[in-house]
Scaffold this motif. Structure first.
Motif, mmCIF file in Angstrom:
data_model
loop_
_atom_site.group_PDB
_atom_site.id
_atom_site.type_symbol
_atom_site.label_atom_id
_atom_site.label_comp_id
_atom_site.label_asym_id
_atom_site.label_seq_id
_atom_site.Cartn_x
_atom_site.Cartn_y
_atom_site.Cartn_z
ATOM 1 N N UNK A 291 0.692 -6.077 2.005
ATOM 2 C CA UNK A 291 0.172 -6.974 0.966
ATOM 3 C C UNK A 291 -1.340 -6.810 0.832
ATOM 4 N N UNK A 292 -2.031 -6.662 1.963
ATOM 5 C CA UNK A 292 -3.479 -6.481 1.926
ATOM 6 C C UNK A 292 -3.849 -5.150 1.270
ATOM 7 N N UNK A 293 -3.114 -4.101 1.636
ATOM 8 C CA UNK A 293 -3.393 -2.790 1.036
ATOM 9 C C UNK A 293 -3.150 -2.817 -0.474
ATOM 10 N N UNK A 294 -2.104 -3.513 -0.889
ATOM 11 C CA UNK A 294 -1.720 -3.550 -2.304
ATOM 12 C C UNK A 294 -2.810 -4.139 -3.195
ATOM 13 N N UNK A 295 -3.676 -4.955 -2.611
ATOM 14 C CA UNK A 295 -4.763 -5.546 -3.403
ATOM 15 C C UNK A 295 -5.738 -4.484 -3.905
ATOM 16 N N UNK A 296 -5.729 -3.305 -3.271
ATOM 17 C CA UNK A 296 -6.633 -2.219 -3.675
ATOM 18 C C UNK A 296 -5.952 -1.172 -4.545
ATOM 19 N N UNK A 297 -4.677 -1.412 -4.920
ATOM 20 C CA UNK A 297 -3.990 -0.474 -5.810
ATOM 21 C C UNK A 297 -4.618 -0.532 -7.204
ATOM 22 N N UNK A 298 -4.546 0.585 -7.925
ATOM 23 C CA UNK A 298 -5.135 0.641 -9.263
ATOM 24 C C UNK A 298 -4.437 -0.317 -10.217
ATOM 25 N N UNK A 299 -3.109 -0.423 -10.087
ATOM 26 C CA UNK A 299 -2.334 -1.295 -10.984
ATOM 27 C C UNK A 299 -1.872 -2.534 -10.222
ATOM 28 N N UNK A 300 -2.030 -3.700 -10.853
ATOM 29 C CA UNK A 300 -1.680 -4.943 -10.170
ATOM 30 C C UNK A 300 -0.184 -5.069 -9.918
ATOM 31 N N UNK A 301 0.637 -4.363 -10.744
ATOM 32 C CA UNK A 301 2.086 -4.418 -10.561
ATOM 33 C C UNK A 301 2.615 -3.134 -9.920
ATOM 34 N N UNK A 302 1.785 -2.499 -9.123
ATOM 35 C CA UNK A 302 2.153 -1.231 -8.479
ATOM 36 C C UNK A 302 3.399 -1.422 -7.606
ATOM 37 N N UNK A 303 4.364 -0.525 -7.756
ATOM 38 C CA UNK A 303 5.593 -0.586 -6.967
ATOM 39 C C UNK A 303 5.501 0.274 -5.710
ATOM 40 N N UNK A 304 4.365 0.950 -5.517
ATOM 41 C CA UNK A 304 4.118 1.775 -4.324
ATOM 42 C C UNK A 304 5.176 2.876 -4.196
ATOM 43 N N UNK A 305 5.493 3.506 -5.318
ATOM 44 C CA UNK A 305 6.487 4.583 -5.318
ATOM 45 C C UNK A 305 5.857 5.931 -5.664
ATOM 46 N N UNK A 306 5.235 6.005 -6.836
ATOM 47 C CA UNK A 306 4.596 7.274 -7.219
ATOM 48 C C UNK A 306 3.380 7.042 -8.108
ATOM 49 N N UNK A 307 2.946 5.791 -8.205
ATOM 50 C CA UNK A 307 1.842 5.464 -9.100
ATOM 51 C C UNK A 307 0.531 6.080 -8.620
ATOM 52 N N UNK A 308 -0.311 6.528 -9.544
ATOM 53 C CA UNK A 308 -1.630 7.041 -9.145
ATOM 54 C C UNK A 308 -2.509 5.883 -8.675
ATOM 55 N N UNK A 309 -3.367 6.177 -7.713
ATOM 56 C CA UNK A 309 -4.274 5.146 -7.224
ATOM 57 C C UNK A 309 -3.595 4.087 -6.384
ATOM 58 N N UNK A 310 -2.460 4.423 -5.768
ATOM 59 C CA UNK A 310 -1.736 3.454 -4.933
ATOM 60 C C UNK A 310 -2.335 3.463 -3.519
ATOM 61 N N UNK A 311 -2.923 2.358 -3.135
ATOM 62 C CA UNK A 311 -3.554 2.267 -1.817
ATOM 63 C C UNK A 311 -2.516 2.287 -0.696
ATOM 64 N N UNK A 312 -1.318 1.809 -0.972
ATOM 65 C CA UNK A 312 -0.263 1.790 0.043
ATOM 66 C C UNK A 312 0.189 3.212 0.357
ATOM 67 N N UNK A 313 0.418 4.013 -0.697
ATOM 68 C CA UNK A 313 0.828 5.403 -0.482
ATOM 69 C C UNK A 313 -0.288 6.210 0.177
ATOM 70 N N UNK A 314 -1.544 5.891 -0.175
ATOM 71 C CA UNK A 314 -2.675 6.564 0.475
ATOM 72 C C UNK A 314 -2.672 6.274 1.970
ATOM 73 N N UNK A 315 -2.329 5.028 2.339
ATOM 74 C CA UNK A 315 -2.287 4.655 3.754
ATOM 75 C C UNK A 315 -1.160 5.388 4.475
ATOM 76 N N UNK A 316 -0.070 5.667 3.766
ATOM 77 C CA UNK A 316 1.018 6.460 4.347
ATOM 78 C C UNK A 316 0.520 7.876 4.613
ATOM 79 N N UNK A 317 -0.195 8.446 3.664
ATOM 80 C CA UNK A 317 -0.699 9.818 3.791
ATOM 81 C C UNK A 317 -1.658 9.965 4.965
ATOM 82 N N UNK A 318 -2.510 8.960 5.161
ATOM 83 C CA UNK A 318 -3.512 9.051 6.233
ATOM 84 C C UNK A 318 -2.946 8.647 7.596
ATOM 85 N N UNK A 319 -1.738 8.095 7.608
ATOM 86 C CA UNK A 319 -1.145 7.650 8.856
ATOM 87 C C UNK A 319 -1.524 6.236 9.236
ATOM 88 N N UNK A 320 -2.287 5.562 8.378
ATOM 89 C CA UNK A 320 -2.676 4.182 8.654
ATOM 90 C C UNK A 320 -1.463 3.254 8.631
#
Length: 374
Positions: A291-320
């Motif tokens: 929920x905290x990561x989602x606040x930094x997503x580019x889109x407020x209704x981001x589903x964290x699936x394939x959207x650009x600028x998704x902070x949640x997916x970025x955290x998956x990529x970095x291992x966070x």
């Protein structure tokens, strides 16, 4: 139904406030109960429920009362262990529960029936103690389910890793605790051994002075833990199977019991199924880091699936953020949405609309891809 003052027990409401204090009676309950006291009724806390009857702790001691007048059609309003009630005074035969006081908290799960019903496991609970056995491999997803329901109930969850004596290696135990702490942000995680007493003093201090419900699968050591907290062998205990670490349902009813150090404990039967019931807020608290990561997503209704600028997916990529946590979060959200939608026509319509929108987006993406390949 009213009773004359002469029919009321010699224990007044103010006196009952003192006698029921060990069961959790306080000034707030006394204020809520005042209109019923004026009718000559007495307060009682439900310590056990049977078919059509229940045991209540009252100023007259523990009594047996009929629940005929509190059998609603709504299963969420049935009498439950932990409820506070207004009951007929001493001298009435039979004694009836006339009404239930509004619950402060309620631990609810969905039933396995196809009727989309919730089942109340315990009422007016301050701490939800989730017992997890270290004798078997940790099921982090199941812990997340318990915690989602616990947070939703309004109680403070506590995870207790039981049978700690079976993991003598300190490093291994530390890793297991770390795994659970990652799964349970904001939740105390304790290692306890009823066998040698390790951690029991810490747990007793946490749950003293309030109402705690003990939850977990069969074989998690709940009955043994309950006996250790109660200071005597009140609950029956059976050995778990060596093949899978599971046990039989040694507890078959929900019982409210006084703890010697203060507070009360509600022991529950082992739970095989832990279905969510309108637990959206609880799921959000279990996965607060997402929920905290989602606040930094580019889109407020981001589903964290394939959207650009998704902070949640970025955290998956970095291992966070572990992929398992995101997968579990999605699964519980879908399940909870499905349960709520079964009883909410407007939400069902919104879900269908969202499916159509996603379908259109997917179709457009496929057509664009085909156009580029020509």
């Amino acid at each position: 139904m009213k009773f004359s003052s002469s029919s009321v027990s010699s224990s007044s409401v103010s006196a009952s406030s003192h006698s029921l204090a060990p069961y959790g009676w306080d000034e707030e309950w006394e204020q809520v109960f005042a209109p019923y006291a004026a009718q000559g009724l007495v307060p009682g806390r439900v310590v056990r429920v049977d078919r059509g009857l229940c045991d209540l702790a009252t100023p007259d001691g523990v009594i047996r009362a009929d629940t005929e007048y509190v059998v609603p059609r709504d299963p969420m309003k049935v009498v439950c262990t932990g409820d506070w009630a207004a009951v007929d005074p001493e001298g009435a035969r039979p004694r009836y529960v006339r009404t239930l006081l509004p619950r402060r908290t309620a631990f609810v799960r969905s039933t396995s029936s196809k009727r989309s019903e919730g089942q109340i496991l315990a009422a007016n609970v301050d701490h939800a103690v989730v017992a997890v056995s270290l004798a078997v491999e940790l099921d982090l997803a199941r812990i997340e389910r318990f915690l989602a329901l616990a947070w939703e109930s309004g109680a403070q969850p506590v995870v207790v890793l039981t049978k700690a004596d079976l993991v003598p290696d300190a490093a291994t135990r530390s890793y297991l605790v770390q795994d659970v702490e990652t799964t349970a942000p904001g939740v105390p995680v304790l290692t306890v051994s009823a066998q040698d007493g390790e951690g029991l003093d810490v747990l007793a201090a946490i749950v003293s002075g309030g109402t705690s419900v003990l939850l977990g699968q069969s074989g998690a050591g709940k009955s043994t833990l309950a006996n250790a907290l109660l200071g005597e062998d009140v609950m029956d205990v059976q050995a778990t199977r060596d093949v899978d670490g599971k046990g039989r349902h040694t507890t078959t009813t929900r019982n409210l019991l006084l703890m010697p150090g203060g507070g009360v404990l509600i022991d529950t039967p082992g739970l095989r199924g832990v279905g969510l019931w309108d637990a959206g807020t609880g799921v959000g608290q279990v996965f607060s880091e997402i929920q905290d990561l989602a606040e930094n997503c580019r889109f407020h209704d981001c589903a964290h699936e394939s959207e650009p600028g998704c902070a949640v997916l970025d955290a998956i990529e970095t291992g966070e953020l572990p992929q398992r946590r995101l997968d579990s979060y999605r699964k519980l959200l879908r399940e909870n949405q499905y349960i709520v939608a079964k009883t909410d026509a407007r939400l069902r319509a919104e879900i269908r609309k969202d499916w159509k929108r996603k379908g259109a987006i997917g179709k457009a993406a496929m057509e664009a891809k085909r156009g580029r390949m020509r």
